[in-house]
Design a protein around this motif. Structure first.
Motif, PDB file in Angstrom:
ATOM      1  N   ALA A   6       0.828  -1.212   0.000  1.00  0.00           N
ATOM      2  CA  ALA A   6       0.000   0.000   0.000  1.00  0.00           C
ATOM      3  C   ALA A   6       0.863   1.263   0.000  1.00  0.00           C
ATOM      4  O   ALA A   6       0.526   2.266  -0.643  1.00  0.00           O
ATOM      5  CB  ALA A   6      -0.925  -0.010   1.213  1.00  0.00           C
ATOM      6  N   LEU A   7       1.996   1.200   0.728  1.00  0.00           N
ATOM      7  CA  LEU A   7       2.890   2.363   0.753  1.00  0.00           C
ATOM      8  C   LEU A   7       3.521   2.623  -0.612  1.00  0.00           C
ATOM      9  O   LEU A   7       3.884   3.770  -0.924  1.00  0.00           O
ATOM     10  CB  LEU A   7       3.977   2.149   1.806  1.00  0.00           C
ATOM     11  CG  LEU A   7       3.515   2.157   3.272  1.00  0.00           C
ATOM     12  CD1 LEU A   7       4.681   1.785   4.190  1.00  0.00           C
ATOM     13  CD2 LEU A   7       2.954   3.530   3.648  1.00  0.00           C
ATOM     14  N   MET A   8       3.670   1.583  -1.428  1.00  0.00           N
ATOM     15  CA  MET A   8       4.283   1.751  -2.746  1.00  0.00           C
ATOM     16  C   MET A   8       3.313   2.236  -3.804  1.00  0.00           C
ATOM     17  O   MET A   8       3.728   2.666  -4.887  1.00  0.00           O
ATOM     18  CB  MET A   8       4.896   0.418  -3.207  1.00  0.00           C
ATOM     19  CG  MET A   8       6.126  -0.001  -2.439  1.00  0.00           C
ATOM     20  SD  MET A   8       6.973  -1.368  -3.268  1.00  0.00           S
ATOM     21  CE  MET A   8       7.417  -0.619  -4.837  1.00  0.00           C
ATOM     22  N   VAL A   9       2.006   2.177  -3.528  1.00  0.00           N
ATOM     23  CA  VAL A   9       1.013   2.512  -4.548  1.00  0.00           C
ATOM     24  C   VAL A   9       1.183   3.925  -5.110  1.00  0.00           C
ATOM     25  O   VAL A   9       1.191   4.117  -6.339  1.00  0.00           O
ATOM     26  CB  VAL A   9      -0.413   2.300  -3.987  1.00  0.00           C
ATOM     27  CG1 VAL A   9      -1.459   2.976  -4.874  1.00  0.00           C
ATOM     28  CG2 VAL A   9      -0.711   0.815  -3.878  1.00  0.00           C
ATOM     29  N   PRO A  10       1.305   4.994  -4.285  1.00  0.00           N
ATOM     30  CA  PRO A  10       1.395   6.335  -4.871  1.00  0.00           C
ATOM     31  C   PRO A  10       2.576   6.519  -5.819  1.00  0.00           C
ATOM     32  O   PRO A  10       2.456   7.221  -6.840  1.00  0.00           O
ATOM     33  CB  PRO A  10       1.534   7.249  -3.641  1.00  0.00           C
ATOM     34  CG  PRO A  10       0.902   6.464  -2.531  1.00  0.00           C
ATOM     35  CD  PRO A  10       1.265   5.048  -2.811  1.00  0.00           C
ATOM     36  N   SER A  11       3.725   5.914  -5.502  1.00  0.00           N
ATOM     37  CA  SER A  11       4.881   6.085  -6.387  1.00  0.00           C
ATOM     38  C   SER A  11       4.845   5.122  -7.574  1.00  0.00           C
ATOM     39  O   SER A  11       5.475   5.390  -8.597  1.00  0.00           O
ATOM     40  CB  SER A  11       6.177   5.853  -5.594  1.00  0.00           C
ATOM     41  OG  SER A  11       6.199   4.545  -5.024  1.00  0.00           O
ATOM     42  N   GLN A  26      -5.670  -2.584  -5.041  1.00  0.00           N
ATOM     43  CA  GLN A  26      -5.417  -3.076  -3.686  1.00  0.00           C
ATOM     44  C   GLN A  26      -6.533  -2.710  -2.725  1.00  0.00           C
ATOM     45  O   GLN A  26      -6.765  -3.414  -1.729  1.00  0.00           O
ATOM     46  CB  GLN A  26      -4.082  -2.553  -3.162  1.00  0.00           C
ATOM     47  CG  GLN A  26      -3.604  -3.330  -1.920  1.00  0.00           C
ATOM     48  CD  GLN A  26      -2.282  -2.842  -1.397  1.00  0.00           C
ATOM     49  OE1 GLN A  26      -1.753  -1.842  -1.865  1.00  0.00           O
ATOM     50  NE2 GLN A  26      -1.736  -3.546  -0.409  1.00  0.00           N
ATOM     51  N   TYR A  27      -7.247  -1.635  -3.013  1.00  0.00           N
ATOM     52  CA  TYR A  27      -8.378  -1.263  -2.165  1.00  0.00           C
ATOM     53  C   TYR A  27      -9.440  -2.357  -2.166  1.00  0.00           C
ATOM     54  O   TYR A  27     -10.089  -2.614  -1.150  1.00  0.00           O
ATOM     55  CB  TYR A  27      -8.957   0.072  -2.659  1.00  0.00           C
ATOM     56  CG  TYR A  27     -10.147   0.558  -1.862  1.00  0.00           C
ATOM     57  CD1 TYR A  27      -9.970   1.274  -0.698  1.00  0.00           C
ATOM     58  CD2 TYR A  27     -11.447   0.290  -2.301  1.00  0.00           C
ATOM     59  CE1 TYR A  27     -11.061   1.727   0.037  1.00  0.00           C
ATOM     60  CE2 TYR A  27     -12.548   0.729  -1.580  1.00  0.00           C
ATOM     61  CZ  TYR A  27     -12.349   1.439  -0.411  1.00  0.00           C
ATOM     62  OH  TYR A  27     -13.430   1.878   0.314  1.00  0.00           O
ATOM     63  N   LEU A  52      -4.685   3.681   5.592  1.00  0.00           N
ATOM     64  CA  LEU A  52      -3.516   3.747   4.715  1.00  0.00           C
ATOM     65  C   LEU A  52      -3.879   3.436   3.270  1.00  0.00           C
ATOM     66  O   LEU A  52      -3.484   4.167   2.341  1.00  0.00           O
ATOM     67  CB  LEU A  52      -2.445   2.768   5.209  1.00  0.00           C
ATOM     68  CG  LEU A  52      -1.131   2.763   4.440  1.00  0.00           C
ATOM     69  CD1 LEU A  52      -0.476   4.135   4.488  1.00  0.00           C
ATOM     70  CD2 LEU A  52      -0.187   1.703   5.016  1.00  0.00           C
ATOM     71  N   ILE A  53      -4.658   2.383   3.048  1.00  0.00           N
ATOM     72  CA  ILE A  53      -4.999   2.017   1.673  1.00  0.00           C
ATOM     73  C   ILE A  53      -6.004   2.998   1.082  1.00  0.00           C
ATOM     74  O   ILE A  53      -5.960   3.308  -0.119  1.00  0.00           O
ATOM     75  CB  ILE A  53      -5.526   0.567   1.640  1.00  0.00           C
ATOM     76  CG1 ILE A  53      -4.388  -0.389   2.011  1.00  0.00           C
ATOM     77  CG2 ILE A  53      -6.083   0.215   0.266  1.00  0.00           C
ATOM     78  CD1 ILE A  53      -4.776  -1.846   2.046  1.00  0.00           C
TER      79      ILE A  53
END
Length: 423
Positions: free
Chosen positions: A115-120, A134-135, A164-165
């Motif tokens: 989830a932390l990697m999704v924005p980048s 992933q949501y 977070l997600i």
């Protein structure tokens, strides 16, 4: 259906059924495994397989949303999200409780890293996309967290992962309002909480079963110990009455009894008193007569109409059975009797049930037979714990003990329980 048709159908269906039953029996773990561990093992297998299936189903949408994104980062995100679920399934089949929980914890943490990697990873999503992939699979991360951690940590993970997600989802979608963000958190949290509650409740129920089983065993041991001590007191009282008083009476008669006879009688009485005082049959050990009485009482507490027979065909020393072994044997026997009363009923006729106890110097053999409905042992679901845990599991945990169940539909059931003091 003709015999040929039956054979043809069996050639197609039986192998698959046997494969499924075999996999489930492996996942069930040893019969002696505590209920909490068995439930954890089965849930781990189910969640692991579900993660693999969901990952495969989502692949087309992942590929669609990943157009224009860096393939390496997309692959890493997907592996972090789904990569440990097949590992969890394998570990749940082959390894112990600690390994299952550690693998589930690693999968939960890995899911958050994805989830932390999704924005980048997804700077631009295709037009018309409503939510990141992933949501949609958030519940998988919550499930593995519920498998690995206690309630407070699992609830904390649920809240953190939802926020977070949902934030990662808002970061890659254009124009997400605060109201829409809060709505996304609430919607995902409600669905994930439902699944998490099912897992937490199942684990808590299994732990409660283990606690009740342990408590019941301690209660049975206490009752059996009291009964054994009462039998010892009765035996000692009988010895005093029959031997001591008889010797004193003969001595008081003076010349009515030969001195040599009186002397031998006194010596025998003293030897018997020494044997009782020294623990010839200790309060925590049962002889043949005590073991038979103990098992008869256990069976007749379940149903006094069950026929009870005792045999001692062999010769040699008396049975010397630990009280703990007798308690375990009686618990397995009473569970077998209850199963027969619950499941062996045949409409329109009475079912005859017989318990036969055979005792030798080296051990004891108990056979419960009924001529009731019978069943196919291979068709019993793995989650039916009556035979696997309460009967066979108990006997397999007992040193020197073993249990066997034989049954066929329409031909009744035979449960055999054995214990040998050489075990």
């Amino acid at each position: 259906m003709t015999a040929g048709a039956v054979a043809a159908a069996a050639s197609v269906r039986v192998p698959a059924g046997r494969w499924v039953r075999g996999l489930l029996s492996i996942a069930a773990g040893p019969a002696a495994e505590p209920a909490a561990d068995r439930i954890l093992r089965r849930l781990g297998l189910s969640v692991g397989i579900a993660g693999v299936i969901v990952g495969l189903v989502e692949l087309p949408e992942i590929a669609e949303q990943s157009r224009g994104a860096d393939p390496g980062r997309v692959l890493l995100t997907v592996v972090l999200a789904f990569g440990l679920f097949p590992v969890l399934a394998v570990v749940s089949v082959a390894m112990n409780r600690r390994a299952i929980q550690r693998t589930a914890a690693a999968a939960a943490v890995s899911f958050l890293l994805a989830a932390l990697m999704v924005p980048s990873t997804y700077p631009v999503l295709p037009a018309g996309t409503e939510q990141i992939w992933q949501y949609k699979v958030l519940v998988l991360g919550v499930l593995v967290a519920a498998l690995s951690w206690r309630l407070s940590l699992a609830v904390g993970y649920l809240v953190l992962s939802c926020v977070l997600i949902s934030a990662a989802n808002a970061a890659v979608l254009p124009e997400v309002t605060p109201v829409a963000f809060v709505n996304a958190v609430a919607r995902s949290g409600g669905l994930a909480a439902l699944f998490a509650w099912c897992v937490i409740y199942a684990r808590a129920a299994a732990a409660r079963v283990d606690r009740e089983s342990a408590l019941e065993s301690r209660r049975a041991a206490a009752v059996a110990g009291a009964a054994a001590r009462e039998r010892e007191r009765a035996r000692f009282a009988a010895l005093i009455h029959d031997a001591v008083l008889s010797t004193l009476l003969d001595a008081s008669r003076g010349g009515c009894t030969e001195p040599s006879v009186l002397h031998e009688q006194a010596q025998r009485t003293i030897a018997q008193l020494d044997a009782v005082r020294g623990g010839g049959i200790a309060p925590d050990r049962l002889d043949a007569q005590s073991a038979i009485g103990f098992l008869r009482s256990a069976v007749h507490e379940v149903n006094p109409e069950i026929e009870f027979r005792a045999q001692r065909p062999g010769v040699g020393g008396d049975l010397d059975m630990p009280l703990e072994a007798a308690v375990t044997l009686a618990a397995a026997l009473t569970e077998a009797a209850r199963n027969s009363l619950r499941h062996a009923t045949v409409p329109g006729r009475a079912v005859h049930r017989t318990v036969t106890v055979t005792i030798g110097a080296g051990g004891i053999r108990v056979v419960l037979r009924d001529d009731g409905a019978g069943f196919d042992p291979c068709a019993v679901p793995p989650d039916r714990l009556g035979v696997a845990v309460s009967i066979l599991g108990r006997m397999s945990r007992l040193p020197g003990g073993a249990g066997f169940v034989e049954s066929r539909r329409g031909e009744g059931t035979t449960v055999t329980l054995v214990w040998g003091n050489g075990g």
